[in-house]
Enzyme design. Structure first.
Site, PDB file in Angstrom:
ATOM      1  N   SER A 261       0.837  -1.201   0.000  1.00 20.91           N
ATOM      2  CA  SER A 261       0.000   0.000   0.000  1.00 20.91           C
ATOM      3  C   SER A 261       0.873   1.251   0.000  1.00 20.91           C
ATOM      4  CB  SER A 261      -0.958  -0.039   1.193  1.00 20.91           C
ATOM      5  OG  SER A 261      -1.996   0.897   1.034  1.00 20.91           O
ATOM      6  N   ASP A 333      -9.715  -4.236  -5.515  1.00 19.98           N
ATOM      7  CA  ASP A 333      -9.195  -3.299  -4.520  1.00 19.98           C
ATOM      8  C   ASP A 333     -10.096  -2.069  -4.497  1.00 19.98           C
ATOM      9  OD1 ASP A 333      -7.731  -1.382  -3.043  1.00 19.98           O
ATOM     10  OD2 ASP A 333      -5.827  -2.318  -3.603  1.00 19.98           O
ATOM     11  N   HIS A 366      -7.732  -5.266  -1.484  1.00 17.16           N
ATOM     12  CA  HIS A 366      -6.619  -4.575  -0.833  1.00 17.16           C
ATOM     13  C   HIS A 366      -6.190  -5.437   0.363  1.00 17.16           C
ATOM     14  CE1 HIS A 366      -4.425  -0.762  -0.605  1.00 17.16           C
ATOM     15  NE2 HIS A 366      -4.516  -0.812   0.708  1.00 17.16           N
TER      16      HIS A 366
END
Length: 398
Positions: A261, A333, A366
């Site tokens: 991330s 995501d 994610h």
């Protein structure tokens, strides 16, 4: 002590079934808007998406207990039982989706490394690569990434002067084999939260078990920190690794940087700005170049645009002599849609002379690196192949 019930059904069982059913629904069909539902998709759906077995075990245990106690022999109880049954049916669908990562990763490696990429792996010792079989016992029974008995962990080593935000953990093999490569991982958290030891532990432990020396580093966070503070910290960690790698039997000349991330943003920018004195105040002479980078569900846009004058997106630092980079992103995501990751990979391919591997994981969320999940274990195999190819190419040139 009397149980709180609704129409004779324990409220705890109703809450369990409702939460798992919602999480399963969001995993199967995540919501991008409105914002509260997007947050719920991320919080609940991604966890179930990566480890549907945990949800299955939880609902099964709660249902068996309720049945044993005779708590479901009411109309509402039968409705709750039916919802639980439907929830069970979602798990095989999620497993099937996770398995789709294998051809996606294989195709990404073939496209990024070229048709003869497998031949390069002949120079890599077989013991440093997995055989491609999924560790089903670990996935089914021990999905949380705890340490393996073949891995040692040295915690909270200081690499800078920012206190606990400049500390790292070192995962290494007890034998400290000579010539081990190094991987430095930077955690996620949107630049304002997160910590080492939370993200990608399955990757760190697996690589360390196979002889790597893996570092997981904290870095300074918002609001006290501003770009390029995060990048400076990453470069300090790289410099620390080069100074101390030999203490763990590692080869200080073979260093990979990785991130999840926000950490992927920092890892990519660090890989694209080797030895740039602008981002190395006080340690300008340190070698902060890397052999390659691994970027997981990353954000690649600008940060802190109103607080500093420097360009802060990895897009701004793409260069012809960039090292090999692997970018992996989930199709589902909801926090950082994959379009940005695709664009970053395409920009790199258009400029860099090194390979760029872009793996978009079908239906992946994610935070897909939090468990020993099917999807992440497949990607770990791909990361091992990618790094082995890079090392093999380097050895061939030398």
């Amino acid at each position: 002590m009397r149980l709180v019930t609704v129409s004779g059904v324990p409220i705890g069982y109703l809450i369990t079934v409702a939460v798992i059913a919602l999480a399963m629904l969001l995993a199967l069909r995540p919501a991008g808007r409105p914002a509260p539902l997007r947050t719920a998709s991320w919080t609940l759906g991604s966890t179930v998406n990566e480890s549907p077995f945990l949800a299955f075990y939880w609902v099964l245990a709660a249902t068996l207990l309720a049945l044993a106690q005779g708590d479901l022999d009411t109309p509402l109880g039968w409705v709750a039982l039916g919802i639980a049954g439907v929830t069970f049916l979602g798990a095989p669908t999620l497993v099937h989706r996770s398995l789709e990562a294998r051809p996606a990763v294989a195709d990404a490696l073939a496209e990024g490394l070229g048709p003869g990429w497998r031949d390069e792996l002949d120079r890599v010792p077989a013991a440093q690569l997995r055989d491609g079989r999924l560790p089903w016992v670990r996935i089914l029974l021990a999905p949380l990434p705890f340490l393996h008995r073949g891995v040692r962990l040295d915690r909270n080593l200081s690499y800078g002067d920012a206190g606990r935000r400049n500390r790292l953990d070192v995962y290494h093999h007890p034998a400290r084999p000579a010539g081990a490569p190094v991987l430095i991982h930077l955690h996620g958290g949107g630049f304002f939260m997160g910590r080492k030891s939370f993200y990608s532990r399955a990757l760190l432990v697996e690589l360390a078990r196979r002889g790597w020396v893996c570092l997981s580093a904290n870095y300074r966070l918002r609001p006290r920190a501003v770009f390029p503070d995060y990048l400076v910290d990453a470069k300090k960690a790289i410099a620390w690794a080069r100074r101390h790698a030999s203490e763990y039997g590692a080869d200080a000349s073979v260093v990979f940087v990785a991130g999840s991330s926000a950490g992927a943003h920092i890892a990519a920018t660090a890989a694209l700005t080797p030895n740039d004195a602008t981002f190395q105040p006080g340690f300008e002479e340190a070698d902060t170049s890397v052999s390659g980078a691994v970027c997981l569900f990353g954000y690649y846009g600008a940060v802190d645009r109103t607080r500093q004058p420097l360009a802060s997106s990895p897009f701004d630092y793409v260069r012809p002599d960039a090292p090999p980079i692997l970018v992996a992103h989930g199709e589902y995501d909801m926090l950082v849609p994959p379009e940005q990751a695709r664009a970053f990979a395409e920009r790199l391919r258009g400029v860099s002379t090194s390979p760029v591997v872009y793996a978009e994981l079908p239906k992946g969320p994610h935070n897909f690196d939090l468990f020993h999940s099917i999807r992440f274990e497949i990607l770990i195999d791909g990361i091992e192949v990618f790094t082995a190819w890079v090392r093999s190419e380097r050895a061939a040139r030398e």
